[in-house]
Write a protein that holds these residues in place. Structure first.
Motif, PDB file in Angstrom:
ATOM      1  N   VAL A  65       0.865  -1.184   0.000  1.00 14.28           N
ATOM      2  CA  VAL A  65       0.000   0.000   0.000  1.00 14.28           C
ATOM      3  C   VAL A  65       0.895   1.225   0.000  1.00 14.28           C
ATOM      4  CG1 VAL A  65      -1.822   1.268   1.195  1.00 14.28           C
ATOM      5  CG2 VAL A  65      -1.760  -1.228   1.337  1.00 14.28           C
ATOM      6  N   THR A  66       0.692   2.127  -0.937  1.00 12.24           N
ATOM      7  CA  THR A  66       1.544   3.320  -0.975  1.00 12.24           C
ATOM      8  C   THR A  66       1.114   4.298   0.115  1.00 12.24           C
ATOM      9  OG1 THR A  66       0.132   4.424  -2.587  1.00 12.24           O
ATOM     10  CG2 THR A  66       1.918   3.069  -3.453  1.00 12.24           C
ATOM     11  N   GLU A  67       2.081   5.080   0.581  1.00 15.97           N
ATOM     12  CA  GLU A  67       1.820   5.934   1.744  1.00 15.97           C
ATOM     13  C   GLU A  67       0.932   7.129   1.407  1.00 15.97           C
ATOM     14  OE1 GLU A  67       4.702   6.946   5.239  1.00 15.97           O
ATOM     15  OE2 GLU A  67       5.141   8.311   3.589  1.00 15.97           O
TER      16      GLU A  67
ATOM     17  N   ASP B  53      -1.023   7.910  -1.528  1.00 19.76           N
ATOM     18  CA  ASP B  53      -2.322   7.730  -2.179  1.00 19.76           C
ATOM     19  C   ASP B  53      -3.035   6.450  -1.764  1.00 19.76           C
ATOM     20  OD1 ASP B  53      -2.011  10.086  -3.583  1.00 19.76           O
ATOM     21  OD2 ASP B  53      -0.892   9.099  -5.182  1.00 19.76           O
ATOM     22  N   GLN B  54      -2.380   5.644  -0.932  1.00 17.16           N
ATOM     23  CA  GLN B  54      -2.940   4.357  -0.498  1.00 17.16           C
ATOM     24  C   GLN B  54      -3.340   3.489  -1.690  1.00 17.16           C
ATOM     25  OE1 GLN B  54      -4.716   7.220   1.278  1.00 17.16           O
ATOM     26  NE2 GLN B  54      -2.748   7.246   2.306  1.00 17.16           N
TER      27      GLN B  54
ATOM     28  N   ALA C  84      -3.264   0.271  -3.590  1.00 14.95           N
ATOM     29  CA  ALA C  84      -3.074  -1.024  -2.938  1.00 14.95           C
ATOM     30  C   ALA C  84      -3.004  -2.156  -3.951  1.00 14.95           C
ATOM     31  CB  ALA C  84      -4.240  -1.277  -1.978  1.00 14.95           C
TER      32      ALA C  84
ATOM     33  N   TYR D 168       4.039   0.668   2.244  1.00 11.28           N
ATOM     34  CA  TYR D 168       3.970  -0.275   3.359  1.00 11.28           C
ATOM     35  C   TYR D 168       3.771  -1.679   2.804  1.00 11.28           C
ATOM     36  CZ  TYR D 168       3.184   3.955   6.047  1.00 11.28           C
ATOM     37  OH  TYR D 168       3.326   5.194   6.608  1.00 11.28           O
TER      38      TYR D 168
END
Lengths: 295, 172
Positions: A66-68, A70-71, A73, A120
């Motif tokens: 999951v990107t920090e 823009d989330q 996923a 993440y």
């Protein structure tokens, strides 16, 4: 190659049941941190008592990213990119028997690329979830990575596999050579790096433009195959010696399982299609031993 | 490998009075009764969270940072989907249509909140178990295991089953 996402033996300290992600400091330079995931799956012995059950657990391993900012996923199963039949080890946690397998793989095998921004990651497998790790975004484009082959041994190993993935097997050979300057890398049979390097050399033969280069690549591939074969042979002899001392039943079973894994792997290596170019050479010997002239 | 595509096709903000309580900081995932319709599996769920004020203040919108992770039984499919996509427009014919995104206007950056949604996916062949959990950046929720054969649901925290005060999800 046996596996471009090798699954390793577990470390024996500091582990807990479930899924543990290791700190990426083992992997050296920052450029390796974003891409490599290393950890262990540890289960109560009763839940991983047969190879079918153990394979099922490996098949359940799921990687989520999951990107920090823009989330964004994504999730993918890990094992379709990795290898089953991995070596599990018995470990005791709170005096209770558990089985453990350590894994290591490259995020790009699952998703094709690493996010540019911080992200993440975590792993899940049925009821188990690992802790979440934060990773910096992809620190270096592939071209920059390919230009920096002079780092530490583990860095070089990562670069070698990255170059293999990119289809640049000839350039991967230098990175493998650098990696093998660290003694425990080629000597670790559970990480088939010597064999994979031999495959890379064999695959490079197809792109070689002249006969002397092809001969050098054949010789290099056979040299690594020979070293790999010797290591396997030494380990098999060691297992036979230990078995001849009539060990206790638990130890005997472990040794027999190890022997089976090794012999199966040796069988698989003999027919690996990546070695086709080497097999076609006059220096090939079916026993795995290269002809003296090729060494 | 199974070819499945999870869709989160409805969500609403008006479930607070009926939503289950959350008893401390963290993220929780709850499930209602599963139903099948027209070859689709519909899984109504709630996500609830409680964050310390500094944590929630650091996020522009907590709801938009929630990600649902789903996977099938071993060897099956796996997906991760943002629970609320601010750019996603919900079709008018969908049950919980609330208008276009710019008209929702509900303040989501509270320290405690709930979102309800329905996860929809094609009816799996056989009777696999489906696994769901939420993440909110570095926070991870409990994990729900829904066994489609028995209709049972189980909830796990850090791999261990735990009591789950929801009649639809009996612990075992």
């Amino acid at each position: 190659m046996l596996s471009r996402t090798p699954i390793f033996l577990p470390a024996s300290e500091g582990l807990a049941a479930g899924i543990s992600l290791f700190e990426s400091s083992k992997l050296g330079a920052a450029r390796a941190r974003a891409e490599w995931v290393q950890g262990a799956l540890i289960l109560p012995a009763a839940e991983a008592d047969t190879s079918a059950r153990r394979d099922r657990w490996l098949c359940a391993l799921t990687l989520s990213v999951v990107t920090e900012k823009d989330q964004l996923a994504a999730a993918a199963k890990v094992v379709p990119q990795a290898t089953l039949g991995s070596v599990w080890r018995e470990v005791k946690i709170a005096a209770r028997p558990h089985r453990a397998v350590e894994f290591a793989f490259d995020i790009r095998d699952a998703f094709g690329d690493v996010p540019k921004e911080p992200f993440y990651i975590h792993l899940s497998a049925e009821r188990h979830i690992s802790a979440i790790q934060r990773r910096e975004g992809a620190p270096a484009p592939a071209a920059a990575l390919m230009g920096k082959e002079g780092g530490g041994a583990l860095d070089s190993l990562s670069i070698a596999y990255a170059l293999c993935r990119a289809g640049n097997h000839a350039r991967a050979l230098n990175a493998f050579r650098t990696a093998f300057t660290q003694d425990d890398i080629p000597a670790d049979l559970d990480r088939p790096h010597l064999f994979n390097a031999a495959c890379a050399a064999s695959l490079a033969i197809a792109k070689a433009t002249d006969a002397p280069t092809r001969e050098k690549l054949v010789a290099q591939s056979l040299k690594w195959l020979d070293e790999d074969f010797k290591l396997a042979h030494e380990r098999l002899s060691e297992i036979w010696r230990e078995l001849s001392r009539a060990p206790e039943e638990e130890a005997r079973q472990r040794l027999v399982a190890q022997r089976q894994v090794l012999t199966d792997e040796l069988d698989a290596r003999a027919t690996d299609p990546d070695l086709a170019a080497v097999r076609e050479s006059s220096a090939w010997r079916p026993s795995g031993k290269p002809a003296p002239a090729a060494r | 490998m199974e070819d499945r595509h999870l869709r989160l096709h409805s969500f609403s903000y008006d479930v607070q009075p009926l939503s289950p309580p959350i008893d401390g900081p963290g993220v929780r995932l709850w499930a209602g009764k599963t139903r099948t319709q027209n070859g689709q599996l519909h899984l109504p769920m709630y996500a609830t969270w409680q964050l310390a004020e500094p944590d929630s203040a650091a996020l522009r919108d907590v709801g938009e940072a929630l990600v649902l992770h789903a996977s099938g039984s071993a060897g099956g499919w796996a997906e991760a989907v943002k629970l609320i996509d601010p750019d996603k427009e919900v079709d008018e014919y969908e049950p919980n249509y609330r208008g276009n995104p710019d008209r929702w206007g509900h303040p989501m950056n509270l320290s405690t909140g709930t979102v309800s949604f329905t996860a929809t996916l094609p009816q799996p062949q056989g009777a696999p178990t489906l696994y769901f959990h939420l993440t909110l950046l570095q926070r991870v929720s409990n994990l729900l295991a829904l066994d489609l054969q028995s209709g049972e649901g189980r909830s796990f925290l850090e791999g261990a089953p735990h009591a789950f005060p929801n009649a639809d999800i009996p612990p075992r």
